[in-house]
Motif scaffolding. Structure first.
Motif, PDB file in Angstrom:
ATOM      1  N   GLY A 134       0.652  -1.329   0.224  1.00 37.29           N
ATOM      2  CA  GLY A 134       0.616   0.086   0.047  1.00 37.29           C
ATOM      3  C   GLY A 134       0.813   1.316  -0.088  1.00 37.29           C
ATOM      4  O   GLY A 134       0.001   2.569  -0.132  1.00 37.29           O
ATOM      5  N   LYS A 135       2.036   1.634  -0.385  1.00 33.84           N
ATOM      6  CA  LYS A 135       2.952   2.630  -0.266  1.00 33.84           C
ATOM      7  C   LYS A 135       3.091   3.022  -1.985  1.00 33.84           C
ATOM      8  O   LYS A 135       2.979   2.784  -2.457  1.00 33.84           O
ATOM      9  CB  LYS A 135       4.329   2.229  -0.014  1.00 33.84           C
ATOM     10  N   THR A 136       3.095   4.270  -1.762  1.00 38.39           N
ATOM     11  CA  THR A 136       2.975   4.888  -3.171  1.00 38.39           C
ATOM     12  C   THR A 136       4.521   5.038  -3.486  1.00 38.39           C
ATOM     13  O   THR A 136       5.293   5.645  -2.680  1.00 38.39           O
ATOM     14  CB  THR A 136       2.114   5.730  -3.161  1.00 38.39           C
ATOM     15  N   THR A 137       4.672   4.990  -4.893  1.00 34.56           N
ATOM     16  CA  THR A 137       6.212   5.968  -5.145  1.00 34.56           C
ATOM     17  C   THR A 137       5.864   7.332  -5.681  1.00 34.56           C
ATOM     18  O   THR A 137       5.395   7.526  -5.973  1.00 34.56           O
ATOM     19  CB  THR A 137       7.222   4.624  -6.106  1.00 34.56           C
ATOM     20  N   LYS A 138       6.505   8.137  -5.243  1.00 36.95           N
ATOM     21  CA  LYS A 138       6.832   9.024  -5.679  1.00 36.95           C
ATOM     22  C   LYS A 138       7.332   9.451  -7.390  1.00 36.95           C
ATOM     23  O   LYS A 138       7.622   9.022  -7.717  1.00 36.95           O
ATOM     24  CB  LYS A 138       7.405  10.371  -5.198  1.00 36.95           C
ATOM     25  N   PRO A 139       6.173   9.967  -8.048  1.00 29.36           N
ATOM     26  CA  PRO A 139       5.392  10.088  -9.294  1.00 29.36           C
ATOM     27  C   PRO A 139       6.870  11.172  -9.872  1.00 29.36           C
ATOM     28  O   PRO A 139       7.146  11.733  -9.437  1.00 29.36           O
ATOM     29  CB  PRO A 139       4.155   9.977  -9.496  1.00 29.36           C
ATOM     30  N   GLY A 140       7.220  11.299 -10.778  1.00 31.25           N
ATOM     31  CA  GLY A 140       7.717  11.970 -11.523  1.00 31.25           C
ATOM     32  C   GLY A 140       7.784  13.315 -11.975  1.00 31.25           C
ATOM     33  O   GLY A 140       6.603  13.336 -12.237  1.00 31.25           O
ATOM     34  N   LYS A 141       8.057  14.824 -12.416  1.00 26.80           N
ATOM     35  CA  LYS A 141       7.355  15.809 -12.357  1.00 26.80           C
ATOM     36  C   LYS A 141       6.839  15.622 -13.697  1.00 26.80           C
ATOM     37  O   LYS A 141       5.622  16.774 -13.873  1.00 26.80           O
ATOM     38  CB  LYS A 141       8.593  16.882 -12.150  1.00 26.80           C
ATOM     39  N   PHE A 142       7.804  15.273 -14.677  1.00 27.68           N
ATOM     40  CA  PHE A 142       6.951  15.620 -15.712  1.00 27.68           C
ATOM     41  C   PHE A 142       5.635  14.219 -16.493  1.00 27.68           C
ATOM     42  O   PHE A 142       4.267  14.909 -16.942  1.00 27.68           O
ATOM     43  CB  PHE A 142       8.040  14.887 -17.117  1.00 27.68           C
ATOM     44  N   TRP A 143       5.552  13.621 -15.513  1.00 27.86           N
ATOM     45  CA  TRP A 143       4.883  12.138 -14.834  1.00 27.86           C
ATOM     46  C   TRP A 143       2.857  13.150 -14.773  1.00 27.86           C
ATOM     47  O   TRP A 143       2.061  13.211 -15.214  1.00 27.86           O
ATOM     48  CB  TRP A 143       4.548  11.205 -14.423  1.00 27.86           C
ATOM     49  N   VAL A 144       3.625  14.009 -13.583  1.00 32.73           N
ATOM     50  CA  VAL A 144       2.655  15.229 -12.897  1.00 32.73           C
ATOM     51  C   VAL A 144       1.808  15.421 -13.940  1.00 32.73           C
ATOM     52  O   VAL A 144       0.860  15.790 -13.493  1.00 32.73           O
ATOM     53  CB  VAL A 144       2.901  15.091 -11.058  1.00 32.73           C
ATOM     54  N   TYR A 145       2.701  16.588 -14.421  1.00 34.47           N
ATOM     55  CA  TYR A 145       2.196  17.878 -15.196  1.00 34.47           C
ATOM     56  C   TYR A 145       1.220  17.271 -16.572  1.00 34.47           C
ATOM     57  O   TYR A 145       0.589  17.849 -16.562  1.00 34.47           O
ATOM     58  CB  TYR A 145       3.345  18.312 -15.524  1.00 34.47           C
ATOM     59  N   GLY A 146       1.675  16.031 -17.470  1.00 35.60           N
ATOM     60  CA  GLY A 146       1.093  15.397 -17.709  1.00 35.60           C
ATOM     61  C   GLY A 146       0.170  14.937 -17.594  1.00 35.60           C
ATOM     62  O   GLY A 146      -0.802  14.898 -18.661  1.00 35.60           O
ATOM     63  N   HIS A 147      -0.186  14.225 -16.472  1.00 40.56           N
ATOM     64  CA  HIS A 147      -0.642  12.458 -16.499  1.00 40.56           C
ATOM     65  C   HIS A 147      -1.906  13.500 -15.358  1.00 40.56           C
ATOM     66  O   HIS A 147      -3.388  12.703 -15.151  1.00 40.56           O
ATOM     67  CB  HIS A 147      -0.543  11.867 -15.973  1.00 40.56           C
ATOM     68  N   ILE A 148      -1.941  14.329 -14.413  1.00 35.51           N
ATOM     69  CA  ILE A 148      -2.449  14.605 -12.804  1.00 35.51           C
ATOM     70  C   ILE A 148      -3.185  15.843 -13.375  1.00 35.51           C
ATOM     71  O   ILE A 148      -4.223  16.062 -13.355  1.00 35.51           O
ATOM     72  CB  ILE A 148      -2.244  13.958 -11.842  1.00 35.51           C
ATOM     73  N   ILE A 149      -1.891  17.032 -13.357  1.00 37.29           N
ATOM     74  CA  ILE A 149      -2.640  18.111 -13.271  1.00 37.29           C
ATOM     75  C   ILE A 149      -3.127  18.405 -14.945  1.00 37.29           C
ATOM     76  O   ILE A 149      -3.222  19.727 -14.837  1.00 37.29           O
ATOM     77  CB  ILE A 149      -1.047  19.055 -12.847  1.00 37.29           C
ATOM     78  N   ARG A 150      -2.581  17.776 -15.948  1.00 39.03           N
ATOM     79  CA  ARG A 150      -3.018  17.908 -17.405  1.00 39.03           C
ATOM     80  C   ARG A 150      -2.781  19.668 -17.514  1.00 39.03           C
ATOM     81  O   ARG A 150      -3.371  20.329 -17.857  1.00 39.03           O
ATOM     82  CB  ARG A 150      -3.762  17.656 -17.275  1.00 39.03           C
ATOM     83  N   ILE A 151      -0.888  19.806 -18.138  1.00 42.60           N
ATOM     84  CA  ILE A 151      -0.728  21.582 -17.807  1.00 42.60           C
ATOM     85  C   ILE A 151      -0.621  20.959 -19.769  1.00 42.60           C
ATOM     86  O   ILE A 151      -0.192  20.078 -20.104  1.00 42.60           O
ATOM     87  CB  ILE A 151       0.548  21.643 -17.565  1.00 42.60           C
ATOM     88  N   PRO A 152      -1.395  21.859 -20.378  1.00 36.90           N
ATOM     89  CA  PRO A 152      -1.116  21.565 -21.862  1.00 36.90           C
ATOM     90  C   PRO A 152       0.229  21.976 -22.418  1.00 36.90           C
ATOM     91  O   PRO A 152       0.250  20.998 -23.431  1.00 36.90           O
ATOM     92  CB  PRO A 152      -2.400  22.876 -22.635  1.00 36.90           C
ATOM     93  N   TYR A 153       0.811  23.704 -21.719  1.00 41.07           N
ATOM     94  CA  TYR A 153       2.334  23.050 -22.581  1.00 41.07           C
ATOM     95  C   TYR A 153       3.226  23.594 -21.689  1.00 41.07           C
ATOM     96  O   TYR A 153       2.848  23.872 -20.205  1.00 41.07           O
ATOM     97  CB  TYR A 153       1.636  24.337 -23.304  1.00 41.07           C
ATOM     98  N   TYR A 154       4.327  22.772 -21.491  1.00 37.11           N
ATOM     99  CA  TYR A 154       5.812  22.373 -20.176  1.00 37.11           C
ATOM    100  C   TYR A 154       6.433  22.906 -21.214  1.00 37.11           C
ATOM    101  O   TYR A 154       6.857  21.856 -22.281  1.00 37.11           O
ATOM    102  CB  TYR A 154       5.184  20.810 -19.527  1.00 37.11           C
ATOM    103  N   ALA A 155       7.409  23.693 -20.795  1.00 41.75           N
ATOM    104  CA  ALA A 155       8.823  23.682 -21.106  1.00 41.75           C
ATOM    105  C   ALA A 155       9.759  24.167 -20.213  1.00 41.75           C
ATOM    106  O   ALA A 155       9.422  24.302 -19.062  1.00 41.75           O
ATOM    107  CB  ALA A 155       9.029  25.365 -21.763  1.00 41.75           C
ATOM    108  N   ILE A 156      10.701  23.088 -20.805  1.00 41.91           N
ATOM    109  CA  ILE A 156      11.962  23.144 -19.709  1.00 41.91           C
ATOM    110  C   ILE A 156      13.098  23.441 -20.544  1.00 41.91           C
ATOM    111  O   ILE A 156      13.370  23.595 -21.998  1.00 41.91           O
ATOM    112  CB  ILE A 156      12.564  21.671 -20.023  1.00 41.91           C
ATOM    113  N   TYR A 157      13.717  24.915 -19.870  1.00 39.69           N
ATOM    114  CA  TYR A 157      15.244  25.728 -20.439  1.00 39.69           C
ATOM    115  C   TYR A 157      16.119  25.742 -19.026  1.00 39.69           C
ATOM    116  O   TYR A 157      16.063  26.046 -18.686  1.00 39.69           O
ATOM    117  CB  TYR A 157      14.722  27.178 -20.090  1.00 39.69           C
ATOM    118  N   GLU A 158      17.139  25.194 -20.492  1.00 37.02           N
ATOM    119  CA  GLU A 158      18.768  25.189 -18.578  1.00 37.02           C
ATOM    120  C   GLU A 158      19.504  26.041 -19.547  1.00 37.02           C
ATOM    121  O   GLU A 158      19.804  26.863 -20.683  1.00 37.02           O
ATOM    122  CB  GLU A 158      18.967  23.569 -19.511  1.00 37.02           C
TER     123      GLU A 158
END
Length: 267
Positions: A134-158
């Motif tokens: 019953g323990k949950t693993t921490k999901p990745g940020k990329f997955w959370v933004y796309g599958h849970i919060i569902r943010i239409p546009y995501y930019a990564i600037y190094e």
């Protein structure tokens, strides 16, 4: 018959006043803060046109709570910059401490991250999973933004190496966008383009992430707009001065010819 009393009901989901506004970590580099400011400052005129009622919010390194956890901050992600349409900038007259998804149900239109490392955390697509215990693993940020919060546009600037990636949410997954002929990335809901600009801002010369309009015109920050207005005023002053000098020379020439330039009728 069982009577359900108020004490039998589960507690209400917490709001932004009941959740931590920070996880105690430091801002990871000196560029992230001015980079966020230049984005916010320059897009203000666009957002005022899109939202004449002022109903929008911009977050800078603020938490987006998407699930309840213990401790609470483990259920939040904090993009370096994000914009949410059609929400009040204040809640009940109070400054927002965080953005609570289960209270407002409106996903940001775009989120932007400025990695300090190699971007591994920002590109982490590890899904949320539950073990047999019953323990949950921490999901990745990329997955959370796309599958849970569902943010239409995501930019990564190094910032350290000038690398920009922009993604669009399509069919429940992020698809990387290709730049246009100007090297910019179109963000249709905002009617703007996102790209890189070489210049100096707040005593730092580097490649900055900037906005352009749909025709490729750079959206200016306040300082640039003031300089432009000053230059326009100076150009107008010079044109007026040149016209005055030209008129004075013409008047002098007319006088040499025995003509009074101030006469009502020069015929």
């Amino acid at each position: 018959m069982t009577i359900v009393t108020r004490t039998d009901l589960p507690p209400a989901f917490p709001d932004h006043t009941q959740l931590p506004e920070s996880d105690g970590t430091f801002v990871k580099n000196f560029q992230a803060h001015p980079q966020s400011i230049i984005l916010t400052d320059s897009i203000g005129s666009v957002l005022r046109q899109l939202h004449p009622d002022g109903q929008y919010a911009i977050g800078q390194d603020c938490g987006i709570y998407w699930r309840e956890t213990d401790p609470p901050e483990k259920g939040a992600e904090a993009p370096d910059w994000f914009y949410v349409a059609n929400v009040p900038p204040l809640l009940n007259g109070e400054i927002r401490r965080s953005y609570v998804l289960w209270r407002e149900f409106m996903a940001p239109t775009i989120a932007i991250e400025f990695p300090s490392g190699n971007g591994e955390e920002e590109r982490d697509a590890t899904p949320l999973s539950v073990s047999a215990e019953g323990k949950t693993t921490k999901p990745g940020k990329f997955w959370v933004y796309g599958h849970i919060i569902r943010i239409p546009y995501y930019a990564i600037y190094e910032i350290k190496n000038g690398k920009l990636e922009v993604y669009h949410l399509q069919d429940f997954s992020y698809q990387r966008i290709e730049p246009n002929e100007r090297g910019h990335y179109s963000i249709p809901p905002l009617e703007v383009e996102l790209g890189l600009w070489q210049g100096t801002y707040q005593n730092q010369t580097q490649l900055w992430l900037r906005w352009w309009d749909s025709e490729g015109n750079l959206l200016l920050i306040g300082e640039e707009r003031a300089e432009l207005e000053q230059q326009r005023a100076e150009n107008e002053r010079q044109r007026a001065e040149q016209a005055e000098q030209k008129a004075a020379k013409l008047a002098a020439r007319l006088r040499e010819m025995g003509i009074d330039p101030d006469a009502d009728d020069l015929e």
